[in-house]
Write a protein that holds these residues in place. Structure first.
Motif, PDB file in Angstrom:
ATOM      1  N   ILE A  32       0.929  -1.140   0.204  1.00 28.95           N
ATOM      2  CA  ILE A  32      -0.058   0.435  -0.309  1.00 28.95           C
ATOM      3  C   ILE A  32       0.886   1.595  -0.216  1.00 28.95           C
ATOM      4  O   ILE A  32       2.165   0.993   0.384  1.00 28.95           O
ATOM      5  CB  ILE A  32      -1.050   0.067   1.042  1.00 28.95           C
ATOM      6  CG1 ILE A  32      -0.234  -0.187   2.716  1.00 28.95           C
ATOM      7  CG2 ILE A  32      -1.562  -1.372   0.976  1.00 28.95           C
ATOM      8  CD1 ILE A  32      -1.092   0.075   3.721  1.00 28.95           C
ATOM      9  N   GLU A  33       0.064   2.029  -0.405  1.00 33.32           N
ATOM     10  CA  GLU A  33       1.140   3.414  -0.650  1.00 33.32           C
ATOM     11  C   GLU A  33       1.536   4.351   0.917  1.00 33.32           C
ATOM     12  O   GLU A  33       1.130   3.850   1.953  1.00 33.32           O
ATOM     13  CB  GLU A  33      -0.144   4.485  -0.693  1.00 33.32           C
ATOM     14  CG  GLU A  33      -0.224   4.864  -2.146  1.00 33.32           C
ATOM     15  CD  GLU A  33       0.648   3.929  -3.410  1.00 33.32           C
ATOM     16  OE1 GLU A  33       1.620   4.972  -3.315  1.00 33.32           O
ATOM     17  OE2 GLU A  33       0.914   3.575  -4.116  1.00 33.32           O
ATOM     18  N   PRO A  34       2.236   4.567   1.010  1.00 40.49           N
ATOM     19  CA  PRO A  34       2.975   4.997   2.467  1.00 40.49           C
ATOM     20  C   PRO A  34       1.933   5.753   3.248  1.00 40.49           C
ATOM     21  O   PRO A  34       2.322   5.833   4.715  1.00 40.49           O
ATOM     22  CB  PRO A  34       4.883   6.118   2.053  1.00 40.49           C
ATOM     23  CG  PRO A  34       5.140   5.823   0.398  1.00 40.49           C
ATOM     24  CD  PRO A  34       3.725   5.441  -0.164  1.00 40.49           C
ATOM     25  N   ASP A  35       1.234   6.924   2.678  1.00 39.11           N
ATOM     26  CA  ASP A  35       0.522   7.468   3.455  1.00 39.11           C
ATOM     27  C   ASP A  35      -0.994   6.213   4.090  1.00 39.11           C
ATOM     28  O   ASP A  35      -1.146   6.970   5.576  1.00 39.11           O
ATOM     29  CB  ASP A  35      -0.454   8.994   2.830  1.00 39.11           C
ATOM     30  CG  ASP A  35      -0.978   8.495   1.490  1.00 39.11           C
ATOM     31  OD1 ASP A  35      -0.615   7.383   0.842  1.00 39.11           O
ATOM     32  OD2 ASP A  35      -1.612   9.291   1.330  1.00 39.11           O
ATOM     33  N   GLU A  36      -0.704   5.683   3.413  1.00 38.74           N
ATOM     34  CA  GLU A  36      -1.852   5.286   3.444  1.00 38.74           C
ATOM     35  C   GLU A  36      -1.455   3.733   5.043  1.00 38.74           C
ATOM     36  O   GLU A  36      -2.218   3.303   5.887  1.00 38.74           O
ATOM     37  CB  GLU A  36      -2.494   3.597   2.810  1.00 38.74           C
ATOM     38  CG  GLU A  36      -3.138   4.799   1.411  1.00 38.74           C
ATOM     39  CD  GLU A  36      -3.051   4.458   0.251  1.00 38.74           C
ATOM     40  OE1 GLU A  36      -2.843   2.996  -0.301  1.00 38.74           O
ATOM     41  OE2 GLU A  36      -4.433   4.331   0.115  1.00 38.74           O
ATOM     42  N   TYR A  37      -0.025   3.364   4.649  1.00 38.01           N
ATOM     43  CA  TYR A  37       0.813   2.718   5.919  1.00 38.01           C
ATOM     44  C   TYR A  37       0.743   3.281   6.965  1.00 38.01           C
ATOM     45  O   TYR A  37       0.421   3.145   8.178  1.00 38.01           O
ATOM     46  CB  TYR A  37       1.826   2.547   4.894  1.00 38.01           C
ATOM     47  CG  TYR A  37       2.671   1.193   6.288  1.00 38.01           C
ATOM     48  CD1 TYR A  37       2.302   0.076   5.918  1.00 38.01           C
ATOM     49  CD2 TYR A  37       3.996   1.978   6.585  1.00 38.01           C
ATOM     50  CE1 TYR A  37       3.125  -1.206   6.030  1.00 38.01           C
ATOM     51  CE2 TYR A  37       4.584   1.287   7.245  1.00 38.01           C
ATOM     52  CZ  TYR A  37       4.402  -0.755   7.770  1.00 38.01           C
ATOM     53  OH  TYR A  37       4.876  -1.511   8.616  1.00 38.01           O
ATOM     54  N   GLU A  38       0.780   4.963   7.304  1.00 43.39           N
ATOM     55  CA  GLU A  38       0.996   5.695   7.635  1.00 43.39           C
ATOM     56  C   GLU A  38      -0.243   6.240   8.769  1.00 43.39           C
ATOM     57  O   GLU A  38       0.408   5.823  10.241  1.00 43.39           O
ATOM     58  CB  GLU A  38       1.812   6.939   7.341  1.00 43.39           C
ATOM     59  CG  GLU A  38       3.490   6.874   6.831  1.00 43.39           C
ATOM     60  CD  GLU A  38       4.474   6.404   8.294  1.00 43.39           C
ATOM     61  OE1 GLU A  38       4.373   6.272   8.923  1.00 43.39           O
ATOM     62  OE2 GLU A  38       5.115   5.534   7.611  1.00 43.39           O
ATOM     63  N   LEU A  39      -0.876   6.270   8.192  1.00 46.88           N
ATOM     64  CA  LEU A  39      -2.693   6.175   8.708  1.00 46.88           C
ATOM     65  C   LEU A  39      -2.577   3.954   9.488  1.00 46.88           C
ATOM     66  O   LEU A  39      -2.816   4.639  10.465  1.00 46.88           O
ATOM     67  CB  LEU A  39      -3.843   5.916   7.600  1.00 46.88           C
ATOM     68  CG  LEU A  39      -4.968   6.209   8.356  1.00 46.88           C
ATOM     69  CD1 LEU A  39      -5.077   7.510   9.015  1.00 46.88           C
ATOM     70  CD2 LEU A  39      -6.169   6.247   6.845  1.00 46.88           C
ATOM     71  N   LEU A  40      -2.557   3.533   9.023  1.00 47.86           N
ATOM     72  CA  LEU A  40      -2.297   2.233   9.691  1.00 47.86           C
ATOM     73  C   LEU A  40      -1.230   1.859  10.955  1.00 47.86           C
ATOM     74  O   LEU A  40      -2.281   1.455  11.839  1.00 47.86           O
ATOM     75  CB  LEU A  40      -1.954   0.389   8.828  1.00 47.86           C
ATOM     76  CG  LEU A  40      -2.307  -0.329   9.214  1.00 47.86           C
ATOM     77  CD1 LEU A  40      -3.343  -0.446   9.966  1.00 47.86           C
ATOM     78  CD2 LEU A  40      -1.842  -1.564   8.552  1.00 47.86           C
ATOM     79  N   VAL A  41       0.021   2.469  10.404  1.00 50.75           N
ATOM     80  CA  VAL A  41       1.127   2.391  11.699  1.00 50.75           C
ATOM     81  C   VAL A  41       0.082   3.188  13.165  1.00 50.75           C
ATOM     82  O   VAL A  41       0.551   2.769  14.221  1.00 50.75           O
ATOM     83  CB  VAL A  41       1.963   2.949  11.510  1.00 50.75           C
ATOM     84  CG1 VAL A  41       2.507   3.611  12.758  1.00 50.75           C
ATOM     85  CG2 VAL A  41       2.857   1.986  10.476  1.00 50.75           C
TER      86      VAL A  41
END
Length: 136
Positions: A32-41
């Motif tokens: 997934i894209e970095p911004d979506e990954y950061e949202l998950l984190v």
């Protein structure tokens, strides 16, 4: 809880988009894209800080006058959310842009060790018709 659930749904939709693009890593995790990954984190960090994956903490969020049925439903909802979040974390990896680390630290995501509660009750209890003796 509704806010956490909506963020989790956003991440699940990102996984669907990644699957359609055929974006997988060598471990067959969706990229997934970095911004979506950061949202998950951020979701995982927020849940950890709130202690919502600890069974005693689940119980303390309710007053002593809460009915047993309401308490059971609320605890089961948190358990199911925790398991769904764990599964999403296991299926997810981040698309790396050039210059970033090739292997991100996966400790920022949810692990089984973070889940300090028993398995949720079976679907039979959730789906039982009223008056059968199996409902709460």
């Amino acid at each position: 809880m509704p806010t956490y659930q909506s963020i989790l749904l956003q991440t699940i939709f990102a996984l669907f988009r990644a699957g359609k693009r055929g974006a997988f890593d060598l471990n067959f995790r969706y990229l997934i894209e970095p911004d979506e990954y950061e949202l998950l984190v951020a979701l995982v960090q927020s849940c950890r800080l709130g202690g919502i994956f600890s069974y005693p903490n689940m119980l303390t969020h309710h007053s002593a006058i809460t009915t047993p049925a309401l308490l059971w439903v609320s605890v089961e909802e948190i358990k199911r959310f925790g398991l769904a979040l764990y599964k999403v974390c296991r299926m997810t990896s981040c698309v790396e842009s050039p210059g970033e680390h090739a292997n991100r630290d996966r400790s920022e995501l949810l692990t089984m060790a973070d889940l300090c509660f028993g398995l949720p009750d079976s679907d039979e209890v959730w789906n039982s018709p009223p008056g059968t003796g199996t409902e709460v």
